[in-house]
Design an enzyme around this catalytic site. Structure first.
Site, PDB file in Angstrom:
ATOM      1  N   ARG A 112       0.742   5.649  -1.749  1.00 34.47           N
ATOM      2  CA  ARG A 112       0.362   6.941  -1.137  1.00 34.47           C
ATOM      3  C   ARG A 112       0.258   6.805   0.379  1.00 34.47           C
ATOM      4  NH1 ARG A 112      -5.588   6.908  -1.139  1.00 34.47           N
ATOM      5  NH2 ARG A 112      -6.334   5.046  -2.200  1.00 34.47           N
ATOM      6  N   ASP A 163      -2.200  -7.351  -5.748  1.00 30.74           N
ATOM      7  CA  ASP A 163      -3.314  -7.335  -4.800  1.00 30.74           C
ATOM      8  C   ASP A 163      -2.920  -8.252  -3.646  1.00 30.74           C
ATOM      9  OD1 ASP A 163      -5.591  -7.790  -3.329  1.00 30.74           O
ATOM     10  OD2 ASP A 163      -6.888  -8.173  -5.063  1.00 30.74           O
ATOM     11  N   VAL A 164      -2.706  -7.676  -2.456  1.00 30.76           N
ATOM     12  CA  VAL A 164      -2.193  -8.476  -1.339  1.00 30.76           C
ATOM     13  C   VAL A 164      -3.163  -9.566  -0.876  1.00 30.76           C
ATOM     14  CG1 VAL A 164      -0.635  -6.671  -0.478  1.00 30.76           C
ATOM     15  CG2 VAL A 164      -2.968  -6.839   0.447  1.00 30.76           C
ATOM     16  N   ALA A 219     -10.655  -6.452  11.905  1.00 32.50           N
ATOM     17  CA  ALA A 219      -9.403  -6.694  11.166  1.00 32.50           C
ATOM     18  C   ALA A 219      -8.210  -6.133  11.938  1.00 32.50           C
ATOM     19  CB  ALA A 219      -9.487  -6.048   9.779  1.00 32.50           C
ATOM     20  N   LYS A 220      -8.359  -4.922  12.482  1.00 32.69           N
ATOM     21  CA  LYS A 220      -7.217  -4.280  13.137  1.00 32.69           C
ATOM     22  C   LYS A 220      -6.929  -4.891  14.510  1.00 32.69           C
ATOM     23  CE  LYS A 220      -5.857  -1.399   9.987  1.00 32.69           C
ATOM     24  NZ  LYS A 220      -4.709  -1.812   9.146  1.00 32.69           N
ATOM     25  N   TYR A 270     -13.589  -3.235  10.064  1.00 31.15           N
ATOM     26  CA  TYR A 270     -12.235  -2.676  10.200  1.00 31.15           C
ATOM     27  C   TYR A 270     -11.690  -2.910  11.617  1.00 31.15           C
ATOM     28  CZ  TYR A 270      -8.642   1.026   9.695  1.00 31.15           C
ATOM     29  OH  TYR A 270      -7.469   1.750   9.627  1.00 31.15           O
ATOM     30  N   ALA A 271     -12.546  -2.710  12.634  1.00 31.09           N
ATOM     31  CA  ALA A 271     -12.111  -2.925  14.016  1.00 31.09           C
ATOM     32  C   ALA A 271     -11.717  -4.383  14.228  1.00 31.09           C
ATOM     33  CB  ALA A 271     -13.224  -2.534  14.987  1.00 31.09           C
ATOM     34  N   GLY A 302       0.836  -1.206   0.000  1.00 33.47           N
ATOM     35  CA  GLY A 302       0.000   0.000   0.000  1.00 33.47           C
ATOM     36  C   GLY A 302       0.867   1.251   0.000  1.00 33.47           C
ATOM     37  N   ALA A 303       1.987   1.194  -0.741  1.00 35.94           N
ATOM     38  CA  ALA A 303       3.002   2.262  -0.647  1.00 35.94           C
ATOM     39  C   ALA A 303       2.892   3.306  -1.754  1.00 35.94           C
ATOM     40  CB  ALA A 303       4.399   1.641  -0.636  1.00 35.94           C
TER      41      ALA A 303
HETATM   42  P1  NAP Z   1      -4.591   5.138   2.015  1.00 33.29           P
HETATM   43  O1  NAP Z   1      -4.093   6.534   1.823  1.00 33.29           O
HETATM   44  O2  NAP Z   1      -5.989   4.810   1.634  1.00 33.29           O
HETATM   45  O3  NAP Z   1      -3.571   4.145   1.290  1.00 33.29           O
HETATM   46  C1  NAP Z   1      -3.783   2.753   1.311  1.00 33.29           C
HETATM   47  C2  NAP Z   1      -3.066   2.146   0.142  1.00 33.29           C
HETATM   48  O4  NAP Z   1      -3.302   0.715   0.167  1.00 33.29           O
HETATM   49  C3  NAP Z   1      -3.587   2.656  -1.201  1.00 33.29           C
HETATM   50  O5  NAP Z   1      -2.520   3.016  -2.054  1.00 33.29           O
HETATM   51  C4  NAP Z   1      -4.375   1.469  -1.738  1.00 33.29           C
HETATM   52  O6  NAP Z   1      -4.406   1.358  -3.143  1.00 33.29           O
HETATM   53  C5  NAP Z   1      -3.581   0.306  -1.155  1.00 33.29           C
HETATM   54  N1  NAP Z   1      -4.341  -0.929  -1.233  1.00 33.29           N
HETATM   55  C6  NAP Z   1      -5.664  -1.107  -0.983  1.00 33.29           C
HETATM   56  N2  NAP Z   1      -6.018  -2.378  -1.203  1.00 33.29           N
HETATM   57  C7  NAP Z   1      -4.896  -3.030  -1.604  1.00 33.29           C
HETATM   58  C8  NAP Z   1      -4.627  -4.358  -1.990  1.00 33.29           C
HETATM   59  N3  NAP Z   1      -5.597  -5.299  -2.001  1.00 33.29           N
HETATM   60  N4  NAP Z   1      -3.371  -4.691  -2.355  1.00 33.29           N
HETATM   61  C9  NAP Z   1      -2.404  -3.761  -2.365  1.00 33.29           C
HETATM   62  N5  NAP Z   1      -2.587  -2.478  -1.990  1.00 33.29           N
HETATM   63  C10 NAP Z   1      -3.829  -2.108  -1.617  1.00 33.29           C
HETATM   64  O7  NAP Z   1      -4.475   4.692   3.546  1.00 33.29           O
HETATM   65  P2  NAP Z   1      -3.547   5.231   4.758  1.00 33.29           P
HETATM   66  O8  NAP Z   1      -4.351   6.194   5.526  1.00 33.29           O
HETATM   67  O9  NAP Z   1      -2.205   5.580   4.263  1.00 33.29           O
HETATM   68  O10 NAP Z   1      -3.487   3.896   5.650  1.00 33.29           O
HETATM   69  C11 NAP Z   1      -2.416   2.968   5.598  1.00 33.29           C
HETATM   70  C12 NAP Z   1      -2.623   1.919   6.668  1.00 33.29           C
HETATM   71  O11 NAP Z   1      -2.716   2.540   7.947  1.00 33.29           O
HETATM   72  C13 NAP Z   1      -3.911   1.116   6.492  1.00 33.29           C
HETATM   73  O12 NAP Z   1      -3.696  -0.227   6.879  1.00 33.29           O
HETATM   74  C14 NAP Z   1      -4.857   1.797   7.452  1.00 33.29           C
HETATM   75  O13 NAP Z   1      -5.899   0.943   7.847  1.00 33.29           O
HETATM   76  C15 NAP Z   1      -3.927   2.156   8.585  1.00 33.29           C
HETATM   77  N6  NAP Z   1      -4.412   3.236   9.416  1.00 33.29           N
HETATM   78  C16 NAP Z   1      -4.629   4.497   8.910  1.00 33.29           C
HETATM   79  C17 NAP Z   1      -5.113   5.499   9.750  1.00 33.29           C
HETATM   80  C18 NAP Z   1      -5.379   6.900   9.264  1.00 33.29           C
HETATM   81  O14 NAP Z   1      -5.866   7.723  10.059  1.00 33.29           O
HETATM   82  N7  NAP Z   1      -5.084   7.245   8.020  1.00 33.29           N
HETATM   83  C19 NAP Z   1      -5.349   5.223  11.098  1.00 33.29           C
HETATM   84  C20 NAP Z   1      -5.124   3.947  11.582  1.00 33.29           C
HETATM   85  C21 NAP Z   1      -4.649   2.959  10.734  1.00 33.29           C
HETATM   86  P3  NAP Z   1      -5.604   2.040  -3.982  1.00 33.29           P
HETATM   87  O15 NAP Z   1      -5.355   3.496  -3.886  1.00 33.29           O
HETATM   88  O16 NAP Z   1      -5.422   1.513  -5.371  1.00 33.29           O
HETATM   89  O17 NAP Z   1      -6.877   1.605  -3.323  1.00 33.29           O
END
Ligand code: NAP
Length: 253
Positions: free
Chosen positions: A16, A63-64, A157-158, A154-155, A13-14
């Site tokens: 963005r 796709d992970v 999963a996390k 989500y809860a 998921g790198a």
């Molecule tokens: P994000 O901006 O939505 O980025 C997530 C990335 O994961 C996106 O590039 C997405 O690709 C990719 N992705 C989704 N499904 C995938 C798959 N099946 N295989 C490979 N890549 C996939 O999210 P983020 O906010 O940076 O969050 C990153 C992590 O931190 C997540 O696990 C999230 O649950 C966790 N987290 C975030 C927050 C927060 O406040 N932001 C808080 C707690 C935990 P696409 O763009 O193509 O969908």
């Protein structure tokens, strides 16, 4: 070349958000980095940022949640960049809804990307780490693991990610591999921007409201999480395993 420079890191998921910041940070620490995301082309910006700073990176589309794609991706990373020694399971999606409105697909998608994805990636990468007698796995949990209205999928999963992490730590410790989890609070990314849109708020107002509830009076940035991940990955953190670090600007109830 130091040992860190040879230790290949994979960040899922790198393209963005937190994953991109983590990939850039690990590259700055000297790791060659596989920038893995659903769309290989979307990984280009992160790979460029790393290259501009003198690092090495490879864009990998995968796709992970798909076992065959994961195995192919890890084989390709091992062949083109080197055997993975560091894995950051960061890929994630939201499908928020109240329980009575949540579809089977909303449940399966979220559990599939976060938990099945982390399982498949960890299983594929651990073989290389065991061979090397050294490894670091860092899983992204969330403050939502403690329960959050509208996020039963989500809860789950996390929270599952935390049990998964502790079990990896117990199974893999004897091979020189640590496993830890970072549990972010509110981090400003596209994910939280999408949540603001869903609840009908502007992102700036949404962030201001969230910051008011956080002891340090600001929301987090992707770099805050990358910093915590870099600690768990570092050479000196070899005696830290099976831990969950909440990075949320204060303690959570
Ligand atoms: P994000 O901006 O939505 O980025 C997530 C990335 O994961 C996106 O590039 C997405 O690709 C990719 N992705 C989704 N499904 C995938 C798959 N099946 N295989 C490979 N890549 C996939 O999210 P983020 O906010 O940076 O969050 C990153 C992590 O931190 C997540 O696990 C999230 O649950 C966790 N987290 C975030 C927050 C927060 O406040 N932001 C808080 C707690 C935990 P696409 O763009 O193509 O969908």
């Amino acid at each position: 070349m130091s040992s860190t420079e040879q230790r290949v890191a994979v960040v899922t998921g790198a393209a963005r958000g937190i994953g991109a910041a983590t990939a850039v940070r690990l590259a700055a620490e000297g790791h060659p980095v596989a920038v893995l995301d659903l769309d290989e082309a979307a990984c280009g910006a992160t790979v460029e940022q790393i290259a501009e700073r003198g690092g090495r990176a490879l864009a990998v589309g995968c796709d992970v949640s798909d076992s065959a794609q994961v195995n192919r991706a890890v084989e390709r990373i091992a062949a083109e960049l080197g055997p993975p020694a560091v894995l950051v399971n960061n890929a994630g999606v939201l499908r928020d809804n109240l329980l009575f409105k949540m579809s089977d697909d909303d449940w399966d998608t979220v559990l599939g990307v976060h938990l099945r994805g982390a399982f498949l990636m960890s299983r594929a990468c651990q073989a290389h780490m065991v061979d090397a007698g050294w490894g670091r796995i860092v899983n992204l949990s969330s403050s939502s693991a403690l329960g959050n209205r509208g996020q039963v999928n989500y809860a789950a999963a996390k929270a599952g990610m935390q049990g998964f992490t502790k079990t990896l730590a117990k199974e893999l410790g004897k091979f020189g591999i640590t496993a830890n989890a970072v549990a972010p609070g509110f981090i400003a990314t596209d994910m939280t921007a999408a949540t603001a849109e869903r609840v009908g708020m502007g992102f700036e107002d949404f962030k201001t409201a969230a910051a008011g509830q956080i002891p340090v009076q600001r929301v987090g940035e992707p770099g805050d999480i990358a910093h915590a991940v870099a600690f768990f990955v570092s050479e000196g953190a070899g005696f830290v395993s099976g831990q969950v670090l909440y990075v949320a600007g204060g303690p959570l109830n």
